[in-house]
Design a protein around this motif. Structure first.
Motif, PDB file in Angstrom:
ATOM      1  N   ARG A  54       3.923  -3.845 -11.812  1.00 10.28           N
ATOM      2  CA  ARG A  54       2.729  -4.500 -11.265  1.00 10.28           C
ATOM      3  C   ARG A  54       1.777  -3.476 -10.650  1.00 10.28           C
ATOM      4  O   ARG A  54       0.567  -3.522 -10.873  1.00 10.28           O
ATOM      5  CB  ARG A  54       3.164  -5.538 -10.220  1.00 10.28           C
ATOM      6  CG  ARG A  54       2.009  -6.228  -9.515  1.00 10.28           C
ATOM      7  CD  ARG A  54       2.496  -7.507  -8.853  1.00 10.28           C
ATOM      8  NE  ARG A  54       3.636  -7.247  -7.967  1.00 10.28           N
ATOM      9  CZ  ARG A  54       3.511  -6.930  -6.678  1.00 10.28           C
ATOM     10  NH1 ARG A  54       2.307  -6.806  -6.139  1.00 10.28           N
ATOM     11  NH2 ARG A  54       4.592  -6.738  -5.926  1.00 10.28           N
ATOM     12  N   PHE A  55       2.333  -2.538  -9.908  1.00  8.94           N
ATOM     13  CA  PHE A  55       1.490  -1.521  -9.280  1.00  8.94           C
ATOM     14  C   PHE A  55       0.917  -0.558 -10.325  1.00  8.94           C
ATOM     15  O   PHE A  55      -0.243  -0.136 -10.234  1.00  8.94           O
ATOM     16  CB  PHE A  55       2.291  -0.744  -8.239  1.00  8.94           C
ATOM     17  CG  PHE A  55       2.652  -1.563  -7.028  1.00  8.94           C
ATOM     18  CD1 PHE A  55       1.758  -2.472  -6.490  1.00  8.94           C
ATOM     19  CD2 PHE A  55       3.894  -1.429  -6.431  1.00  8.94           C
ATOM     20  CE1 PHE A  55       2.086  -3.229  -5.377  1.00  8.94           C
ATOM     21  CE2 PHE A  55       4.237  -2.177  -5.317  1.00  8.94           C
ATOM     22  CZ  PHE A  55       3.330  -3.091  -4.784  1.00  8.94           C
ATOM     23  N   THR A  76       0.834  -1.207   0.000  1.00  6.94           N
ATOM     24  CA  THR A  76       0.000   0.000   0.000  1.00  6.94           C
ATOM     25  C   THR A  76       0.862   1.247   0.000  1.00  6.94           C
ATOM     26  O   THR A  76       0.601   2.212  -0.733  1.00  6.94           O
ATOM     27  CB  THR A  76      -0.933   0.013   1.224  1.00  6.94           C
ATOM     28  OG1 THR A  76      -1.743  -1.168   1.212  1.00  6.94           O
ATOM     29  CG2 THR A  76      -1.828   1.240   1.211  1.00  6.94           C
ATOM     30  N   ASP A  77       1.900   1.244   0.820  1.00  7.59           N
ATOM     31  CA  ASP A  77       2.812   2.386   0.880  1.00  7.59           C
ATOM     32  C   ASP A  77       3.463   2.636  -0.475  1.00  7.59           C
ATOM     33  O   ASP A  77       3.627   3.791  -0.900  1.00  7.59           O
ATOM     34  CB  ASP A  77       3.906   2.145   1.935  1.00  7.59           C
ATOM     35  CG  ASP A  77       3.359   2.192   3.357  1.00  7.59           C
ATOM     36  OD1 ASP A  77       2.258   2.753   3.549  1.00  7.59           O
ATOM     37  OD2 ASP A  77       4.031   1.675   4.266  1.00  7.59           O
ATOM     38  N   LYS A  78       3.818   1.572  -1.165  1.00  6.16           N
ATOM     39  CA  LYS A  78       4.485   1.716  -2.457  1.00  6.16           C
ATOM     40  C   LYS A  78       3.532   2.264  -3.519  1.00  6.16           C
ATOM     41  O   LYS A  78       3.918   3.109  -4.334  1.00  6.16           O
ATOM     42  CB  LYS A  78       5.060   0.370  -2.903  1.00  6.16           C
ATOM     43  CG  LYS A  78       6.266  -0.075  -2.074  1.00  6.16           C
ATOM     44  CD  LYS A  78       6.806  -1.416  -2.544  1.00  6.16           C
ATOM     45  CE  LYS A  78       8.037  -1.816  -1.722  1.00  6.16           C
ATOM     46  NZ  LYS A  78       8.589  -3.123  -2.135  1.00  6.16           N
ATOM     47  N   VAL A  79       2.295   1.801  -3.501  1.00  2.62           N
ATOM     48  CA  VAL A  79       1.312   2.320  -4.447  1.00  2.62           C
ATOM     49  C   VAL A  79       1.084   3.809  -4.215  1.00  2.62           C
ATOM     50  O   VAL A  79       1.033   4.606  -5.161  1.00  2.62           O
ATOM     51  CB  VAL A  79      -0.021   1.551  -4.318  1.00  2.62           C
ATOM     52  CG1 VAL A  79      -1.108   2.242  -5.131  1.00  2.62           C
ATOM     53  CG2 VAL A  79       0.144   0.116  -4.790  1.00  2.62           C
ATOM     54  N   ASN A  98      13.572   4.046 -10.515  1.00  5.09           N
ATOM     55  CA  ASN A  98      14.809   4.596  -9.964  1.00  5.09           C
ATOM     56  C   ASN A  98      14.543   5.626  -8.878  1.00  5.09           C
ATOM     57  O   ASN A  98      15.219   5.643  -7.851  1.00  5.09           O
ATOM     58  CB  ASN A  98      15.639   5.218 -11.088  1.00  5.09           C
ATOM     59  CG  ASN A  98      16.230   4.175 -12.020  1.00  5.09           C
ATOM     60  OD1 ASN A  98      16.329   3.000 -11.648  1.00  5.09           O
ATOM     61  ND2 ASN A  98      16.601   4.583 -13.221  1.00  5.09           N
ATOM     62  N   GLN A  99      13.576   6.509  -9.111  1.00  6.13           N
ATOM     63  CA  GLN A  99      13.313   7.560  -8.136  1.00  6.13           C
ATOM     64  C   GLN A  99      12.784   7.006  -6.818  1.00  6.13           C
ATOM     65  O   GLN A  99      13.058   7.553  -5.750  1.00  6.13           O
ATOM     66  CB  GLN A  99      12.324   8.586  -8.714  1.00  6.13           C
ATOM     67  CG  GLN A  99      12.944   9.483  -9.764  1.00  6.13           C
ATOM     68  CD  GLN A  99      12.194  10.800  -9.908  1.00  6.13           C
ATOM     69  OE1 GLN A  99      11.681  11.343  -8.941  1.00  6.13           O
ATOM     70  NE2 GLN A  99      12.146  11.306 -11.132  1.00  6.13           N
ATOM     71  N   LEU A 100      12.015   5.922  -6.909  1.00  5.05           N
ATOM     72  CA  LEU A 100      11.438   5.342  -5.687  1.00  5.05           C
ATOM     73  C   LEU A 100      12.271   4.190  -5.146  1.00  5.05           C
ATOM     74  O   LEU A 100      11.958   3.641  -4.085  1.00  5.05           O
ATOM     75  CB  LEU A 100      10.014   4.853  -5.979  1.00  5.05           C
ATOM     76  CG  LEU A 100       9.008   5.954  -6.350  1.00  5.05           C
ATOM     77  CD1 LEU A 100       7.666   5.339  -6.715  1.00  5.05           C
ATOM     78  CD2 LEU A 100       8.842   6.942  -5.204  1.00  5.05           C
ATOM     79  N   ASN A 101      13.308   3.829  -5.893  1.00 11.16           N
ATOM     80  CA  ASN A 101      14.184   2.727  -5.486  1.00 11.16           C
ATOM     81  C   ASN A 101      13.425   1.405  -5.380  1.00 11.16           C
ATOM     82  O   ASN A 101      13.626   0.615  -4.464  1.00 11.16           O
ATOM     83  CB  ASN A 101      14.866   3.047  -4.148  1.00 11.16           C
ATOM     84  CG  ASN A 101      16.095   2.189  -3.904  1.00 11.16           C
ATOM     85  OD1 ASN A 101      16.741   1.722  -4.849  1.00 11.16           O
ATOM     86  ND2 ASN A 101      16.408   1.951  -2.636  1.00 11.16           N
ATOM     87  N   TYR A 102      12.508   1.182  -6.349  1.00  9.14           N
ATOM     88  CA  TYR A 102      11.794  -0.089  -6.446  1.00  9.14           C
ATOM     89  C   TYR A 102      12.355  -0.852  -7.638  1.00  9.14           C
ATOM     90  O   TYR A 102      12.864  -0.249  -8.593  1.00  9.14           O
ATOM     91  CB  TYR A 102      10.296   0.120  -6.701  1.00  9.14           C
ATOM     92  CG  TYR A 102       9.556   0.903  -5.658  1.00  9.14           C
ATOM     93  CD1 TYR A 102      10.047   1.071  -4.358  1.00  9.14           C
ATOM     94  CD2 TYR A 102       8.324   1.495  -5.967  1.00  9.14           C
ATOM     95  CE1 TYR A 102       9.345   1.797  -3.411  1.00  9.14           C
ATOM     96  CE2 TYR A 102       7.613   2.214  -5.020  1.00  9.14           C
ATOM     97  CZ  TYR A 102       8.132   2.375  -3.754  1.00  9.14           C
ATOM     98  OH  TYR A 102       7.438   3.097  -2.826  1.00  9.14           O
ATOM     99  N   ASN A 103      12.234  -2.191  -7.623  1.00  9.74           N
ATOM    100  CA  ASN A 103      12.615  -2.922  -8.833  1.00  9.74           C
ATOM    101  C   ASN A 103      11.513  -2.742  -9.874  1.00  9.74           C
ATOM    102  O   ASN A 103      10.356  -2.461  -9.553  1.00  9.74           O
ATOM    103  CB  ASN A 103      12.890  -4.402  -8.539  1.00  9.74           C
ATOM    104  CG  ASN A 103      11.669  -5.127  -8.016  1.00  9.74           C
ATOM    105  OD1 ASN A 103      10.632  -5.170  -8.670  1.00  9.74           O
ATOM    106  ND2 ASN A 103      11.783  -5.716  -6.830  1.00  9.74           N
ATOM    107  N   LEU A 151       8.760   4.007 -17.013  1.00  6.69           N
ATOM    108  CA  LEU A 151       8.796   2.987 -15.967  1.00  6.69           C
ATOM    109  C   LEU A 151      10.130   2.997 -15.239  1.00  6.69           C
ATOM    110  O   LEU A 151      10.180   2.977 -13.997  1.00  6.69           O
ATOM    111  CB  LEU A 151       8.539   1.604 -16.574  1.00  6.69           C
ATOM    112  CG  LEU A 151       8.780   0.399 -15.648  1.00  6.69           C
ATOM    113  CD1 LEU A 151       7.828   0.438 -14.463  1.00  6.69           C
ATOM    114  CD2 LEU A 151       8.631  -0.908 -16.434  1.00  6.69           C
ATOM    115  N   ILE A 152      11.218   3.054 -15.987  1.00  9.13           N
ATOM    116  CA  ILE A 152      12.544   2.993 -15.365  1.00  9.13           C
ATOM    117  C   ILE A 152      12.806   4.197 -14.469  1.00  9.13           C
ATOM    118  O   ILE A 152      13.430   4.084 -13.407  1.00  9.13           O
ATOM    119  CB  ILE A 152      13.651   2.877 -16.458  1.00  9.13           C
ATOM    120  CG1 ILE A 152      15.012   2.617 -15.810  1.00  9.13           C
ATOM    121  CG2 ILE A 152      13.664   4.108 -17.344  1.00  9.13           C
ATOM    122  CD1 ILE A 152      15.100   1.294 -15.102  1.00  9.13           C
TER     123      ILE A 152
END
Length: 263
Positions: A52-53, A17-20, A41-46, A36-37
């Protein structure tokens, strides 16, 4: 074992939820559609997690993906939801409950005021048990900005040009011996309010009356109103204010939080 698995699943859901929400906030604040990339990168997510989100947000109408550039941007669906909230809950509706509780707890008058044409307008009041409101603090009443706690708190965010215009249009009328009647005195007071985050009316508008006032901020962090606790000088002592400061501050923070402000 089952309880541990449930806790882990709950923690994972919270993280998702926090990531969304982080993606929504990033895209909402971005001036341009994003790849997407770049989002990853800005959120440091893969990238797989981010994709998916984003797919989920797109399916539900919150995000639009340009099929040529493959860039993402927010749709206006959130604006529609915000409009429903705004239409249903104005600042008076949000503030009235905390104000009533605060007034009951402290036994003093609690006032909500906004600025209109360089004048304070009281839009809601909660009278303390057995207390009588001052005439200047009844709903719909107006008061000067330069000598009221709520007025000075609102003025504290004004640029100097607007303060000059307020002085030109309204003047700095003396109401008591404590009234700030020069621009220099007023600017010094506003600087102090900005530094500590709240202001006082120390018998500046009416002898024998004192108040402490706090800003109410919206989702942009802007001051849109002010809340004050006011009463006779004999009761609104430094000891009374200090002992109840946390209670007042929590009510102010509660209202600002509901207005969308997260410090």
């Amino acid at each position: 074992m089952e309880e541990t698995e449930h806790s882990n699943r709950f923690a994972k859901d919270n993280q998702s939820t926090d990531k969304v929400l982080a993606i929504i906030e990033l895209l909402s604040c971005s001036k341009e559609p994003m790849r997407l990339i770049d989002i990853s990168n800005q959120l440091n997510y893969n990238t797989s997690t981010t994709l998916r989100f984003l797919n989920s947000l797109e399916r539900n109408g919150y995000v639009y993906k340009d099929r040529e550039t493959l860039k993402y941007q927010m749709t206006y669906k959130l604006c529609g939801l915000a409009s429903h909230i705004s239409n249903r809950t104005g600042i008076v509706e949000i503030a009235s409950g905390p104000m009533k509780q605060l007034s009951t707890n402290l036994g003093e008058c609690v006032c909500l005021a906004v600025e209109q044409d360089y004048t304070v307008v009281y839009v809601h009041v909660a009278d303390g048990p057995g207390q009588m409101l001052r005439t200047t603090q009844r709903i719909g009443s107006q008061a000067p900005m330069h000598c009221t706690g709520v007025g000075k708190v609102i003025l504290s965010e004004f640029p100097e040009s607007k303060i000059d215009e307020m002085i030109r249009l309204k003047g700095l009328t003396r109401y008591t011996s404590n009234t700030l009647v020069t621009k220099e005195m007023l600017l010094n007071e506003l600087q102090l309010i900005r530094k500590r985050g709240y202001g006082y009316d120390n018998e500046e508008c009416e002898l024998g009356a004192r108040c402490i006032a706090f800003p109410l901020r919206d989702y942009n962090g802007q001051i849109i109103a002010a809340l004050s606790v006011t009463g006779p000088l004999g009761r609104m002592t430094d000891d009374f204010i200090n002992s109840n400061f946390r209670t007042i501050l929590e009510a102010v923070q509660d209202i600002s939080y509901q207005l969308g402000y997260h410090s």
